[in-house]
Structures are given as structure tokens and as C-alpha cells.
Design a protein around this motif. Structure first.
Motif, PDB file in Angstrom:
ATOM      1  N   CYS A   1      24.518  10.393  94.702  1.00  0.00           N
ATOM      2  CA  CYS A   1      23.669   9.491  93.926  1.00  0.00           C
ATOM      3  C   CYS A   1      22.890   8.569  94.861  1.00  0.00           C
ATOM      4  N   LYS A   2      23.573   7.976  95.803  1.00  0.00           N
ATOM      5  CA  LYS A   2      22.928   7.074  96.756  1.00  0.00           C
ATOM      6  C   LYS A   2      21.991   7.838  97.689  1.00  0.00           C
ATOM      7  N   LEU A   3      22.482   8.964  98.221  1.00  0.00           N
ATOM      8  CA  LEU A   3      21.734   9.703  99.231  1.00  0.00           C
ATOM      9  C   LEU A   3      20.448  10.311  98.669  1.00  0.00           C
ATOM     10  N   LEU A   4      20.518  10.937  97.510  1.00  0.00           N
ATOM     11  CA  LEU A   4      19.352  11.617  96.950  1.00  0.00           C
ATOM     12  C   LEU A   4      18.236  10.641  96.592  1.00  0.00           C
ATOM     13  N   PHE A   5      18.591   9.531  95.972  1.00  0.00           N
ATOM     14  CA  PHE A   5      17.554   8.564  95.619  1.00  0.00           C
ATOM     15  C   PHE A   5      17.022   7.846  96.860  1.00  0.00           C
ATOM     16  N   TYR A   6      17.861   7.686  97.869  1.00  0.00           N
ATOM     17  CA  TYR A   6      17.395   7.131  99.145  1.00  0.00           C
ATOM     18  C   TYR A   6      16.367   8.062  99.794  1.00  0.00           C
ATOM     19  N   LEU A   7      16.679   9.358  99.831  1.00  0.00           N
ATOM     20  CA  LEU A   7      15.752  10.321 100.427  1.00  0.00           C
ATOM     21  C   LEU A   7      14.454  10.412  99.639  1.00  0.00           C
ATOM     22  N   CYS A   8      14.539  10.282  98.329  1.00  0.00           N
ATOM     23  CA  CYS A   8      13.319  10.272  97.507  1.00  0.00           C
ATOM     24  C   CYS A   8      12.411   9.123  97.896  1.00  0.00           C
ATOM     25  N   LEU A   9      13.006   7.947  98.039  1.00  0.00           N
ATOM     26  CA  LEU A   9      12.200   6.774  98.387  1.00  0.00           C
ATOM     27  C   LEU A   9      11.650   6.887  99.801  1.00  0.00           C
TER      28      LEU A   9
ATOM     29  N   VAL B   1      10.035   3.479 107.291  1.00  0.00           N
ATOM     30  CA  VAL B   1      10.249   3.900 105.899  1.00  0.00           C
ATOM     31  C   VAL B   1      11.738   4.115 105.622  1.00  0.00           C
ATOM     32  N   MET B   2      12.491   4.538 106.641  1.00  0.00           N
ATOM     33  CA  MET B   2      13.934   4.681 106.454  1.00  0.00           C
ATOM     34  C   MET B   2      14.598   3.322 106.225  1.00  0.00           C
ATOM     35  N   LEU B   3      14.136   2.308 106.955  1.00  0.00           N
ATOM     36  CA  LEU B   3      14.690   0.970 106.778  1.00  0.00           C
ATOM     37  C   LEU B   3      14.282   0.374 105.431  1.00  0.00           C
ATOM     38  N   ALA B   4      13.013   0.599 105.043  1.00  0.00           N
ATOM     39  CA  ALA B   4      12.523   0.039 103.786  1.00  0.00           C
ATOM     40  C   ALA B   4      13.198   0.663 102.571  1.00  0.00           C
ATOM     41  N   SER B   5      13.777   1.847 102.745  1.00  0.00           N
ATOM     42  CA  SER B   5      14.406   2.552 101.628  1.00  0.00           C
ATOM     43  C   SER B   5      15.880   2.218 101.448  1.00  0.00           C
ATOM     44  N   VAL B   6      16.429   1.393 102.325  1.00  0.00           N
ATOM     45  CA  VAL B   6      17.851   1.051 102.256  1.00  0.00           C
ATOM     46  C   VAL B   6      18.257   0.451 100.904  1.00  0.00           C
ATOM     47  N   PRO B   7      17.420  -0.409 100.263  1.00  0.00           N
ATOM     48  CA  PRO B   7      17.829  -0.946  98.947  1.00  0.00           C
ATOM     49  C   PRO B   7      18.182   0.129  97.926  1.00  0.00           C
ATOM     50  N   ALA B   8      17.522   1.279  97.993  1.00  0.00           N
ATOM     51  CA  ALA B   8      17.848   2.355  97.052  1.00  0.00           C
ATOM     52  C   ALA B   8      19.277   2.830  97.245  1.00  0.00           C
ATOM     53  N   MET B   9      19.754   2.828  98.485  1.00  0.00           N
ATOM     54  CA  MET B   9      21.125   3.247  98.754  1.00  0.00           C
ATOM     55  C   MET B   9      22.122   2.153  98.374  1.00  0.00           C
ATOM     56  N   ILE B  10      21.710   0.900  98.527  1.00  0.00           N
ATOM     57  CA  ILE B  10      22.615  -0.210  98.228  1.00  0.00           C
ATOM     58  C   ILE B  10      22.851  -0.349  96.725  1.00  0.00           C
ATOM     59  N   PHE B  11      21.771  -0.303  95.956  1.00  0.00           N
ATOM     60  CA  PHE B  11      21.868  -0.615  94.533  1.00  0.00           C
ATOM     61  C   PHE B  11      22.242   0.581  93.653  1.00  0.00           C
ATOM     62  N   ARG B  12      22.020   1.812  94.121  1.00  0.00           N
ATOM     63  CA  ARG B  12      22.343   2.980  93.291  1.00  0.00           C
ATOM     64  C   ARG B  12      23.847   3.205  93.216  1.00  0.00           C
ATOM     65  N   LYS B  13      24.312   3.396  92.016  1.00  0.00           N
ATOM     66  CA  LYS B  13      25.739   3.663  91.804  1.00  0.00           C
ATOM     67  C   LYS B  13      25.905   4.550  90.578  1.00  0.00           C
ATOM     68  N   VAL B  14      27.013   5.283  90.564  1.00  0.00           N
ATOM     69  CA  VAL B  14      27.368   6.068  89.383  1.00  0.00           C
ATOM     70  C   VAL B  14      28.224   5.192  88.485  1.00  0.00           C
ATOM     71  N   ARG B  15      27.861   5.137  87.231  1.00  0.00           N
ATOM     72  CA  ARG B  15      28.634   4.355  86.272  1.00  0.00           C
ATOM     73  C   ARG B  15      28.724   5.124  84.963  1.00  0.00           C
ATOM     74  N   ILE B  16      29.735   4.809  84.192  1.00  0.00           N
ATOM     75  CA  ILE B  16      29.951   5.455  82.902  1.00  0.00           C
ATOM     76  C   ILE B  16      29.244   4.646  81.827  1.00  0.00           C
ATOM     77  N   GLN B  17      28.405   5.330  81.075  1.00  0.00           N
ATOM     78  CA  GLN B  17      27.642   4.648  80.035  1.00  0.00           C
ATOM     79  C   GLN B  17      27.484   5.586  78.839  1.00  0.00           C
ATOM     80  N   ASN B  18      27.907   5.147  77.672  1.00  0.00           N
ATOM     81  CA  ASN B  18      27.843   5.979  76.460  1.00  0.00           C
ATOM     82  C   ASN B  18      28.505   7.339  76.683  1.00  0.00           C
ATOM     83  N   ASN B  19      29.680   7.309  77.306  1.00  0.00           N
ATOM     84  CA  ASN B  19      30.494   8.520  77.532  1.00  0.00           C
ATOM     85  C   ASN B  19      29.836   9.546  78.455  1.00  0.00           C
TER      86      ASN B  19
END
Length: 361
Positions: free
Chosen positions: A98-106, A153-171
């Protein structure tokens, strides 16, 4: 992990239902990403192969296009994960992915726009100051600039890795940004907006205004076709990424807005639009191969599979470099001819002045 175990403060900045649970929005997003992958991934691989295997010279423009294709191709390689996410409406790849894929996207989003900005700056220098363009076309200089861009761009994309998390929502499991407060939301998306859109596009627009004004005033008109190609790349990128950044603006406004009906409306807008606008943004990464194909179709019969490489060689503004070198070489030859004429005249003058002296003797 149950929904009730999520800290209440996180619910302040997170919608009550997952972004992928938007019915038609996720279906359209999955369809767009599937088509984008089928067209963009092999297209960008072909560009990379054309530059590395078929290009006879790696000019500055060619190297920028190569890096742009690498960024776009890498983004295309990630699309199957998001197609599965949108179809299943649950994240099945774990927290690390979750963290890695969205980081690479950014990273690849930032890299694409920064490379297009560099392309515009280079063409600006080559058109306005062609005699000085050789100062920035050294292989080491270009490689260092590209390396710095990728690190930034790798440094600027770090927030995507920090804030992205897997969470349970509506089952169901969702991979979403999780912020402690609204300031984190504003910080993350303002960074994307400023660094990924406002700054580079301001530079690009100013550069092309200057370029097009100069092209109309000088004899550079014969290169207007190559300018149109690069301008088409810029406009295409803007067209497909603009909705995404508009949603970012809406989300930043929502985060800073006080509680009330307006905040609820803004929350609904960005929440319902995020999946579709993100999918539309991916189209820009498959659009460039299509633009190159139509721009280089005149080379296909003559060059075959090497037509893309010949297109890049033809559109490279190293013609300006060659022209400046030719001009400097011609000027040196003219100076030599002028020196030779002056020496000849001087010899004639000295010989004519020497004759009276001989007669007097």
C-alpha cells in the motif's frame, strides 16, 4: 482490526465510506486503467527500446524523452494492482505494498512533469540563446541534472509513504491516506499541487510563450513542427492531470474549511471524484507513445521499427547546437580568410614600399 478500534481523531479527516466504494466511479476507473495499461505499457517499452537500441546519438532531448518513458512505463507497470483494487473494492496486497505502490505512483507523476519542465527550459535556451546551448549539453551535465531531478522527486514523494495505511472500513480493507489532523491533509495535497503542478506549469507556460514569440520573429520557423510535438506533450499532460489537481484543491479547501454544509459538500465532491480523476491522470502516461506515433508516421516506410528513434533525432534541438557550431566554424573560417587577405595586402604594401628604396640605391 475492527472499525471501532480506529482512533476517533482519524475519522475527522477520513470519509465514512472507502473511496473505491463509489459504484460507477470505480467501474469507470477500472476500465480506464485497463485500457491505459494495454496501450501505455508496451508503447513506453517500445520508446525505451527505440532510444537505447536504435538511436544513433543520445541528444539532450532524446535523454529527456528516455527518462520520461521510463517514468511513464513504470507507472503503467503499477496499473494492474489498482485495477484489481477497484474491481474487488478491497485492498489485498498488504500494508507495505500500500505504501510502496502509492509512493512509486507519486514519484513517477512528479518525475514526468519535472522532465517536461526541463524539456521546455532546454528548448527555451536552444531557441533564444543557441550559441550558449553547448554549455548545458555535455553528457555529464545532463546526467547530473537528471540524477538530481530523480532524487528530488523521490524525497518529495515521501509523504505518500508516511500517510498511506491499510485500514478496515465497512468490512473491507482500504489503502487510504490516514491523517492525524486537517493540517496534515492540507500539507500533503498542497505539496502535490505546488510541486507537481503550479511551479512546473508556470515555468512551462512562460518558456513556451517566449519560444513561440521568438519563432515568429526569426528564421527558426522550420522547427515549428518539433515545437508543436513538445507543446502537444505539455498540453496532453495538463489536460489529464488537471482534474486530479482540482480534486486536490477541493480536498485542501475541505480540510481548512470550518464544519458546516460547505465542508460536507466538499467532502462528497472529492470523495466521489478521486477514483475517476486518478484513473484519468494515468492516461497521460500512455498518450505520449500515441503522439510520437502520429508525429513520426512519415518515417515508418523509410525507417521501419527505427522510425521512433529517427523522430527523436529529428525533433532534437541539437540542430540548434549544430547550427551554432556551424556558425562559429563559418565565422572562424571567415576570420581566417579576412586575416589571409589582410596579410596579403600587407605584403603587397610592404613590397611596394620597398621598391623606391631599391631604386635609390
Amino acid at each position: 482490526m475492527a472499525l471501532s478500534t480506529i482512533p476517533p481523531i482519524l475519522n475527522i479527516t477520513t470519509p465514512s465510506s472507502p473511496i473505491v466504494d463509489t459504484g460507477a466511479g470505480t467501474t469507470v476507473g477500472a476500465l480506464i486503467l485497463s485500457l491505459v495499461f494495454l496501450l501505455g505499457f508496451p508503447g513506453n517499452l517500445f520508446i525505451i527500446w527505440s532510444v537505447l537500441a536504435r538511436a544513433r546519438k543520445h541528444s539532450v532531448t532524446t535523454l529527456l524523452i528516455l527518462n520520461l518513458a521510463i517514468a511513464d512505463g513504470s507507472l503503467m507497470a503499477l496499473t494492474p494492482f489498482f485495477v484489481i483494487y477497484l474491481i474487488m473494492k478491497t485492498w489485498v496486497f498488504g500494508n507495505v505494498m500500500c505504501k510502496l505502490l502509492f509512493y512509486l505512483c507519486l514519484v513517477n507523476m512528479y518525475a514526468s512533469i519535472q522532465l517536461i519542465m526541463l524539456m521546455s527550459i532546454y528548448r527555451l535556451v536552444a531557441v533564444l540563446w543557441p550559441r550558449h546551448v553547448t554549455l548545458i549539453t555535455g553528457r555529464k551535465t545532463v546526467i547530473w541534472v537528471l540524477a538530481v531531478v530523480w532524487v528530488l522527486v523521490m524525497l518529495a514523494s515521501v509523504p505518500a509513504m508516511i500517510f498511506r495505511k491499510v485500514r478496515i472500513q465497512n468490512n473491507s480493507s482500504v489503502c487510504e491516506p490516514v491523517h492525524d489532523d486537517n493540517r496534515d491533509v492540507a500539507l500533503q495535497y498542497m505539496l502535490e499541487l505546488v510541486f507537481g503542478f503550479l511551479i512546473p506549469y508556470t515555468v512551462i507556460v512562460v518558456s513556451y510563450i517566449c519560444i513561440l514569440r521568438r519563432l515568429r520573429q526569426t528564421k527558426f520557423r522550420r522547427r515549428i513542427r518539433s515545437e508543436k510535438l513538445i507543446l502537444a506533450i505539455v498540453l496532453t499532460f495538463c489536460l489529464f492531470w488537471l482534474p486530479y489537481h482540482l480534486v486536490n484543491m477541493v480536498q485542501v479547501t475541505w480540510a481548512l474549511c470550518p464544519k458546516g454544509q460547505v465542508k460536507e459538500t466538499l467532502n462528497l465532491i472529492w470523495h466521489k471524484s478521486r477514483a475517476v480523476t486518478s484513473a484519468v491522470a494515468f492516461i497521460s502516461s500512455c498518450a505520449n507513445p500515441v503522439l510520437y506515433f502520429f508525429a513520426g508516421k512519415s518515417y515508418i516506410r523509410r525507417e521501419g521499427l527505427a522510425f521512433m528513434a529517427r523522430l527523436f533525432e529529428g525533433t532534437a534541438l541539437d540542430s540548434a547546437t549544430r547550427k551554432s557550431r556551424q556558425n562559429s566554424q563559418n565565422s572562424r573560417e571567415k576570420d581566417k580568410e579576412a586575416d589571409a587577405v589582410m596579410l596579403k595586402e600587407k605584403d603587397q604594401d610592404s613590397s611596394s614600399n620597398a621598391k623606391p628604396v631599391n631604386n635609390s640605391k
